[in-house]
Motif scaffolding. Structure first.
Motif, PDB file in Angstrom:
ATOM      1  N   ILE A  20       9.497   7.449   8.018  1.00  0.00           N
ATOM      2  CA  ILE A  20       8.299   6.816   7.860  1.00  0.00           C
ATOM      3  C   ILE A  20       7.790   7.628   6.356  1.00  0.00           C
ATOM      4  O   ILE A  20       7.466   6.887   5.525  1.00  0.00           O
ATOM      5  N   MET A  21       7.648   8.740   6.610  1.00  0.00           N
ATOM      6  CA  MET A  21       6.873   9.407   5.483  1.00  0.00           C
ATOM      7  C   MET A  21       7.677   9.646   4.200  1.00  0.00           C
ATOM      8  O   MET A  21       7.282   9.309   3.201  1.00  0.00           O
ATOM      9  N   HIS A  22       8.993   9.762   4.157  1.00  0.00           N
ATOM     10  CA  HIS A  22       9.746   9.850   2.935  1.00  0.00           C
ATOM     11  C   HIS A  22       9.955   8.620   2.441  1.00  0.00           C
ATOM     12  O   HIS A  22      10.146   8.427   1.399  1.00  0.00           O
ATOM     13  N   PHE A  23      10.126   7.464   3.308  1.00  0.00           N
ATOM     14  CA  PHE A  23      10.308   6.281   2.781  1.00  0.00           C
ATOM     15  C   PHE A  23       9.092   5.724   1.954  1.00  0.00           C
ATOM     16  O   PHE A  23       9.137   5.224   1.231  1.00  0.00           O
ATOM     17  N   CYS A  24       7.828   6.360   2.253  1.00  0.00           N
ATOM     18  CA  CYS A  24       6.860   5.794   1.732  1.00  0.00           C
ATOM     19  C   CYS A  24       6.678   6.886   0.340  1.00  0.00           C
ATOM     20  O   CYS A  24       5.445   6.758  -0.164  1.00  0.00           O
ATOM     21  N   GLY A  25       7.559   7.617   0.230  1.00  0.00           N
ATOM     22  CA  GLY A  25       7.383   8.594  -1.226  1.00  0.00           C
ATOM     23  C   GLY A  25       6.898   9.862  -0.664  1.00  0.00           C
ATOM     24  O   GLY A  25       6.825  10.905  -1.686  1.00  0.00           O
ATOM     25  N   VAL A  26       6.312  10.149   0.388  1.00  0.00           N
ATOM     26  CA  VAL A  26       5.280  11.444   0.770  1.00  0.00           C
ATOM     27  C   VAL A  26       6.555  12.603   0.890  1.00  0.00           C
ATOM     28  O   VAL A  26       7.601  12.365   1.489  1.00  0.00           O
ATOM     29  N   PHE A  67       0.827  -1.093  -0.021  1.00  0.00           N
ATOM     30  CA  PHE A  67       0.126   0.064   0.081  1.00  0.00           C
ATOM     31  C   PHE A  67       0.729   1.229   0.125  1.00  0.00           C
ATOM     32  O   PHE A  67       0.851   1.974  -0.803  1.00  0.00           O
ATOM     33  N   ALA A  68       1.924   1.299   1.036  1.00  0.00           N
ATOM     34  CA  ALA A  68       2.462   2.560   1.024  1.00  0.00           C
ATOM     35  C   ALA A  68       3.981   2.494   0.603  1.00  0.00           C
ATOM     36  O   ALA A  68       4.541   3.308   0.092  1.00  0.00           O
ATOM     37  N   HIS A  69       4.516   1.307   0.411  1.00  0.00           N
ATOM     38  CA  HIS A  69       5.823   1.050  -0.156  1.00  0.00           C
ATOM     39  C   HIS A  69       6.082  -0.370  -0.450  1.00  0.00           C
ATOM     40  O   HIS A  69       5.107  -1.361  -0.098  1.00  0.00           O
ATOM     41  N   GLU A  70       6.836  -0.618  -1.272  1.00  0.00           N
ATOM     42  CA  GLU A  70       7.277  -1.872  -2.089  1.00  0.00           C
ATOM     43  C   GLU A  70       8.535  -2.051  -2.564  1.00  0.00           C
ATOM     44  O   GLU A  70       8.618  -1.613  -3.775  1.00  0.00           O
ATOM     45  N   GLY A 121       8.529   5.883  -3.554  1.00  0.00           N
ATOM     46  CA  GLY A 121       7.536   5.305  -2.629  1.00  0.00           C
ATOM     47  C   GLY A 121       5.919   5.520  -3.176  1.00  0.00           C
ATOM     48  O   GLY A 121       6.049   6.003  -4.039  1.00  0.00           O
ATOM     49  N   LEU A 122       5.499   4.417  -2.800  1.00  0.00           N
ATOM     50  CA  LEU A 122       3.901   4.335  -3.436  1.00  0.00           C
ATOM     51  C   LEU A 122       2.962   5.380  -3.036  1.00  0.00           C
ATOM     52  O   LEU A 122       2.103   5.511  -3.806  1.00  0.00           O
ATOM     53  N   LEU A 170      13.239  14.700  14.261  1.00  0.00           N
ATOM     54  CA  LEU A 170      11.976  14.254  13.172  1.00  0.00           C
ATOM     55  C   LEU A 170      12.860  13.409  12.045  1.00  0.00           C
ATOM     56  O   LEU A 170      11.775  12.826  11.090  1.00  0.00           O
ATOM     57  N   TRP A 171      13.857  13.011  12.129  1.00  0.00           N
ATOM     58  CA  TRP A 171      14.479  12.138  11.383  1.00  0.00           C
ATOM     59  C   TRP A 171      13.701  10.894  11.106  1.00  0.00           C
ATOM     60  O   TRP A 171      13.394  10.469   9.809  1.00  0.00           O
ATOM     61  N   PRO A 172      13.481  10.092  12.406  1.00  0.00           N
ATOM     62  CA  PRO A 172      12.827   8.719  12.144  1.00  0.00           C
ATOM     63  C   PRO A 172      11.397   8.826  11.589  1.00  0.00           C
ATOM     64  O   PRO A 172      10.985   7.907  10.950  1.00  0.00           O
ATOM     65  N   ILE A 173      10.713  10.153  12.079  1.00  0.00           N
ATOM     66  CA  ILE A 173       9.025  10.095  11.674  1.00  0.00           C
ATOM     67  C   ILE A 173       8.807  10.475  10.284  1.00  0.00           C
ATOM     68  O   ILE A 173       8.168  10.261   9.481  1.00  0.00           O
TER      69      ILE A 173
END
Length: 230
Positions: A176-182, A125-128, A136-137, A169-172
């Motif tokens: 999380i967000m940037h990892f998912c492409g946001v 859904f969010a990443h693959e 990211g998705l 802010l790095w982890p969140i």
């Protein structure tokens, strides 16, 4: 901006809190702009933060050894995630912008919000992999973290006892967000509202409303280690 869709994921127990007021201001201001605003009030919803077998409907992909990441990935592909996850994913899918509103707990978000991240942003859904970070998705979306702190601005400065707020802010934001492409907008931080006057708290709300008026013109931050650790 008219026609835009906003999801506010809100984690505070008390509607009269500053977090509650910040959420309300965001709903009012963005609605005035013609945006469609949806709120996931996690405490009011009694959102389940624990990632468990209950998130998968029906049979498991591998009943011999439970692997949450694999099972939710397979369940997502089959359309067999639990209803609460499907509802939240639908909100995310429709949103142009996600605002996360919360008090900082132990240098992070409250457990109920972290549980939302753990359960909603599943693989597929969010990443693959390799579709993560810039590919990211969820790459066509924006996110903004708006939060309050217990400590003062000076405490969260680079030379302060708590270190630069950007480190937290790095982890969140990145993990999380940037990892998912946001794409991530600059955070909105209200420092130590419990230790300032009522007048100062009102000024915080006014500043938030003012920022929201020009939000759609803002450029995302440069999501790189340099932004956080320079």
């Amino acid at each position: 901006m008219a026609g835009r869709k906003v999801l506010i994921v809100y984690a505070h127990q008390e509607p009269k809190s500053l977090n509650g007021s910040l959420k309300r201001v965001a709903v009012e201001e963005l609605s005035k702009q013609g945006c469609s605003v949806t709120v996931s009030d996690l405490y009011a919803m009694q959102f389940e933060p624990r990632a468990t077998r209950n998130d998968i409907v029906g049979c498991l992909h591998n009943p011999e050894e439970f692997n949450y990441g694999v099972e939710t990935w397979e369940a997502y592909k089959r359309g067999d995630l639990s209803n609460d996850l499907i509802e939240e994913q639908k909100k995310v899918q429709e949103a142009d912008l996600m605002i996360f509103q919360f008090p900082l707990y132990w240098f992070s978000m409250p457990a109920i919000m972290k549980g939302w991240m753990d359960r909603v942003l599943v693989q597929g859904f969010a990443h693959e992999f390799p579709n993560c970070y810039d590919s990211g998705l969820l790459k066509n979306k924006l996110a903004l973290f708006s939060f309050t702190t217990g400590g003062s601005k000076e405490m969260y400065a680079k030379g302060g006892i708590s270190g630069d707020i950007r480190y937290l802010l790095w982890p969140i934001q990145h993990g999380i967000m940037h990892f998912c492409g946001v794409k991530v907008l600059a955070p909105h931080i209200c420092f130590a509202p419990e230790y300032v006057s009522e007048e100062k708290r009102k000024e915080m709300l006014i500043a938030w409303a003012q920022r929201l008026k020009g939000l759609w013109k803002e450029e995302p931050i440069n999501c790189s280690p340099e932004w956080y650790f320079k």
